[in-house]
Design a protein around this motif. Structure first.
Motif, PDB file in Angstrom:
ATOM      1  N   ALA A  39      43.240 -24.729  22.921  1.00 46.66           N
ATOM      2  CA  ALA A  39      43.179 -24.094  24.246  1.00 46.66           C
ATOM      3  C   ALA A  39      41.839 -24.368  24.933  1.00 46.66           C
ATOM      4  N   LEU A  40      40.739 -24.280  24.185  1.00 44.40           N
ATOM      5  CA  LEU A  40      39.422 -24.511  24.779  1.00 44.40           C
ATOM      6  C   LEU A  40      39.249 -25.961  25.207  1.00 44.40           C
ATOM      7  N   VAL A  41      39.686 -26.870  24.353  1.00 43.07           N
ATOM      8  CA  VAL A  41      39.539 -28.291  24.667  1.00 43.07           C
ATOM      9  C   VAL A  41      40.398 -28.671  25.875  1.00 43.07           C
ATOM     10  N   GLU A  42      41.581 -28.079  25.981  1.00 43.90           N
ATOM     11  CA  GLU A  42      42.419 -28.392  27.140  1.00 43.90           C
ATOM     12  C   GLU A  42      41.746 -27.946  28.431  1.00 43.90           C
ATOM     13  N   LYS A  43      41.169 -26.737  28.448  1.00 42.48           N
ATOM     14  CA  LYS A  43      40.481 -26.268  29.649  1.00 42.48           C
ATOM     15  C   LYS A  43      39.269 -27.142  29.942  1.00 42.48           C
ATOM     16  N   LEU A  44      38.522 -27.474  28.915  1.00 41.10           N
ATOM     17  CA  LEU A  44      37.335 -28.309  29.083  1.00 41.10           C
ATOM     18  C   LEU A  44      37.716 -29.702  29.610  1.00 41.10           C
ATOM     19  N   SER A  45      38.822 -30.237  29.098  1.00 40.43           N
ATOM     20  CA  SER A  45      39.242 -31.590  29.465  1.00 40.43           C
ATOM     21  C   SER A  45      39.692 -31.681  30.918  1.00 40.43           C
ATOM     22  N   THR A  46      40.245 -30.615  31.430  1.00 42.79           N
ATOM     23  CA  THR A  46      40.722 -30.636  32.819  1.00 42.79           C
ATOM     24  C   THR A  46      39.639 -30.190  33.799  1.00 42.79           C
ATOM     25  N   HIS A  47      38.438 -29.891  33.276  1.00 46.21           N
ATOM     26  CA  HIS A  47      37.351 -29.490  34.153  1.00 46.21           C
ATOM     27  C   HIS A  47      36.073 -30.271  33.816  1.00 46.21           C
ATOM     28  N   HIS A  48      35.254 -29.795  32.903  1.00 44.59           N
ATOM     29  CA  HIS A  48      33.971 -30.432  32.627  1.00 44.59           C
ATOM     30  C   HIS A  48      34.093 -31.913  32.243  1.00 44.59           C
ATOM     31  N   LEU A  49      35.102 -32.241  31.446  1.00 44.17           N
ATOM     32  CA  LEU A  49      35.233 -33.609  30.924  1.00 44.17           C
ATOM     33  C   LEU A  49      36.169 -34.484  31.754  1.00 44.17           C
ATOM     34  N   ARG A  50      36.685 -33.928  32.827  1.00 44.92           N
ATOM     35  CA  ARG A  50      37.741 -34.631  33.557  1.00 44.92           C
ATOM     36  C   ARG A  50      37.338 -36.043  33.981  1.00 44.92           C
ATOM     37  N   ASP A  51      36.105 -36.203  34.454  1.00 41.08           N
ATOM     38  CA  ASP A  51      35.676 -37.509  34.960  1.00 41.08           C
ATOM     39  C   ASP A  51      35.650 -38.578  33.868  1.00 41.08           C
ATOM     40  N   PHE A  52      35.379 -38.154  32.635  1.00 39.11           N
ATOM     41  CA  PHE A  52      35.367 -39.121  31.537  1.00 39.11           C
ATOM     42  C   PHE A  52      36.775 -39.560  31.165  1.00 39.11           C
ATOM     43  N   MET A  53      37.780 -38.819  31.623  1.00 42.61           N
ATOM     44  CA  MET A  53      39.160 -39.065  31.226  1.00 42.61           C
ATOM     45  C   MET A  53      39.982 -39.681  32.361  1.00 42.61           C
ATOM     46  N   ASP A  54      39.273 -40.281  33.319  1.00 41.57           N
ATOM     47  CA  ASP A  54      39.932 -41.033  34.387  1.00 41.57           C
ATOM     48  C   ASP A  54      40.389 -42.391  33.857  1.00 41.57           C
ATOM     49  N   PRO A  55      41.260 -43.072  34.597  1.00 41.03           N
ATOM     50  CA  PRO A  55      41.712 -44.404  34.148  1.00 41.03           C
ATOM     51  C   PRO A  55      40.576 -45.419  34.073  1.00 41.03           C
ATOM     52  N   THR A  56      39.547 -45.252  34.911  1.00 46.12           N
ATOM     53  CA  THR A  56      38.405 -46.163  34.895  1.00 46.12           C
ATOM     54  C   THR A  56      37.134 -45.368  34.597  1.00 46.12           C
ATOM     55  N   MET A  57      36.027 -46.095  34.420  1.00 40.88           N
ATOM     56  CA  MET A  57      34.746 -45.446  34.133  1.00 40.88           C
ATOM     57  C   MET A  57      33.917 -45.214  35.395  1.00 40.88           C
ATOM     58  N   ASP A  58      34.518 -45.353  36.554  1.00 38.13           N
ATOM     59  CA  ASP A  58      33.755 -45.252  37.801  1.00 38.13           C
ATOM     60  C   ASP A  58      33.023 -43.914  37.921  1.00 38.13           C
ATOM     61  N   ASN A  59      33.727 -42.813  37.675  1.00 40.99           N
ATOM     62  CA  ASN A  59      33.088 -41.508  37.818  1.00 40.99           C
ATOM     63  C   ASN A  59      32.077 -41.233  36.707  1.00 40.99           C
ATOM     64  N   THR A  60      32.334 -41.770  35.528  1.00 42.80           N
ATOM     65  CA  THR A  60      31.355 -41.644  34.453  1.00 42.80           C
ATOM     66  C   THR A  60      30.067 -42.371  34.820  1.00 42.80           C
ATOM     67  N   LYS A  61      30.203 -43.562  35.383  1.00 44.23           N
ATOM     68  CA  LYS A  61      29.020 -44.310  35.824  1.00 44.23           C
ATOM     69  C   LYS A  61      28.285 -43.547  36.915  1.00 44.23           C
ATOM     70  N   HIS A  62      29.051 -42.908  37.803  1.00 39.76           N
ATOM     71  CA  HIS A  62      28.425 -42.145  38.874  1.00 39.76           C
ATOM     72  C   HIS A  62      27.583 -40.999  38.313  1.00 39.76           C
ATOM     73  N   ILE A  63      28.103 -40.314  37.304  1.00 40.54           N
ATOM     74  CA  ILE A  63      27.346 -39.218  36.696  1.00 40.54           C
ATOM     75  C   ILE A  63      26.082 -39.760  36.021  1.00 40.54           C
ATOM     76  N   LEU A  64      26.200 -40.894  35.337  1.00 43.21           N
ATOM     77  CA  LEU A  64      25.019 -41.519  34.730  1.00 43.21           C
ATOM     78  C   LEU A  64      23.972 -41.873  35.789  1.00 43.21           C
ATOM     79  N   ASN A  65      24.425 -42.126  37.015  1.00 44.73           N
ATOM     80  CA  ASN A  65      23.503 -42.496  38.085  1.00 44.73           C
ATOM     81  C   ASN A  65      22.549 -41.365  38.477  1.00 44.73           C
TER      82      ASN A  65
END
Length: 398
Positions: free
Chosen positions: A160-186
């Motif tokens: 339950a915790l991981v599902e909530k985390l995945s759809t919020h805090h981790l959502r950008d890492f779970m996109d089809p591409t790494m574009d948003n992950t790169k943006h956060i690294l920026n």
């Protein structure tokens, strides 16, 4: 308090141990008082998770982590059988490979049969979350986060915790591409530049980029820290804070290693090798406090332009406005700002002479610090947070 600690340090060891034991007991009592309040005092739970020592024990984390993520522990769904999850699942083979390689994430000395059973549970949790949320895409390193929750709270609550985390805090890492992950690294380099332009310019000259921090970010440091106590301490902190806090923590690690960086050969390979190896004896409490201070001084909205602001609306870190509107007095950054103001007031009381003038950049820092100390920065931080395009459910930050 400072005099009290100094006195204890000069007294027999038993007195010092008694002091810290008493401090821990007071914190535990405050946590349970917040949990037993009606409604639950989430603001205090955030403050406890952020403050020195975090949530102290896994027993307390089992009670507090769900509150920080607004997960109802009285209505947890049953887990489906592993067989039905694994049949025709496109991610199963990759998840299986990653989990089999995760031996170091389990406590040393754990019996093989117990570890293998936990690894099977780990696979099922990951596949369960992915099946229920087909918009999410598995990434290597996700299992490092999931295993932390599994080891602390068990499979059912972890799901339950991981599902909530995945759809919020981790959502950008779970996109089809790494574009948003790169943006956060920026965001990493602008934070470093605000605090130490010399280190920033050195890293820019070395063309090291930010890829050295990728595994830090997408695993919440779970993959790179060997001591599980340090991992869960950071999870306490991150769960109580803004989704971008891990990148602020990455920045303070680099800044803490300033001299090592500047003494390094100014080339990409040397600097990347240095930074990708995190020392295991970091002063975690000091760095956590510093990361919180930097978030208050340089909130994400102030750094957005340098971090490709045009992408801000597409990131999970941009989903902070609903949280602001839903919980004005219980914002994670409210706790951080309060801690920052208290520290500044303490420092001001001890200063008797003015320091000599610095560069414009450091004058700006001093002015920002003074503004925060006077309380006016609260309005600025609220305003900047509201500029992020919100998509969080209102209940995610109660």
């Amino acid at each position: 308090m400072q005099c009290e600690i100094v006195s204890l340090l000069s007294s027999p060891g038993s007195a010092l141990l008694s002091y810290f034991d008493s401090k821990k007991k007071r914190k535990v009592a405050e946590i349970y008082q917040a949990l037993n309040s009606d409604p639950i005092d989430v603001a205090t739970l955030r403050r406890m998770a952020i403050s020195e020592g975090g949530l102290l024990t896994d027993e307390i984390r089992c009670k507090v982590w769900p509150k920080l993520l607004s997960v109802n522990t009285d209505d947890l769904p049953p887990l489906p059988a592993g067989k039905e999850l694994r049949e025709d699942n496109k991610d199963y083979q990759q998840v299986l490979l990653d989990v089999r390689r995760s031996l170091r994430r389990f406590p040393p000395g754990m019996p093989d049969d117990q570890r293998e059973g936990l690894q099977e549970e780990l696979i099922d949790i990951i596949l369960h979350v992915l099946k229920r949320n087909p918009q999410l895409h598995y990434y290597q390193g996700y299992h490092d986060i999931v295993v932390t929750f599994l080891l602390v709270v068990g499979d059912r609550l972890a799901t339950a915790l991981v599902e909530k985390l995945s759809t919020h805090h981790l959502r950008d890492f779970m996109d089809p591409t790494m574009d948003n992950t790169k943006h956060i690294l920026n965001y990493l380099m602008p934070i470093i530049d605000q605090v130490n332009p010399e280190v920033h310019d050195f890293m820019q000259s070395a063309e090291v980029g930010t890829i050295f921090a990728l595994s830090w970010l997408i695993t919440w440091f779970g993959h790179v820290l060997s001591d599980f106590r340090h991992v869960v301490r950071l999870y306490d902190f991150f769960l109580a804070c803004h989704p971008l806090m891990p990148i602020y923590f990455a920045a303070v690690i680099v800044l803490y290693r300033e001299q090592e960086v500047l003494d390094c050969e100014c080339d990409m390979a040397s600097v990347h090798h240095l930074l990708s190896q995190i020392p295991q004896d970091l002063p975690y409490e000091t760095l956590i406090s510093r990361a919180g201070d930097l978030f208050v001084q340089f909130p994400p909205s102030e750094l957005a332009r340098e971090a490709a602001q045009q992408q801000a609306e597409r990131t999970a870190a941009s989903t902070f406005k609903d949280f602001e509107l839903a919980s004005v007095q219980q914002r994670p950054d409210t706790v951080l700002r309060q801690r920052f103001r208290e520290r500044l007031r303490g420092e001001e009381r001890t200063k008797s002479i003015l320091t000599k003038p610095r560069t414009n950049r450091f004058v700006k820092l001093a002015v920002m610090g003074l503004t925060v100390a006077l309380g006016a920065a609260a309005l600025a931080v609220v305003k900047s947070a509201l500029e992020w395009a919100p998509k969080f459910e209102l209940q995610i930050f109660p």
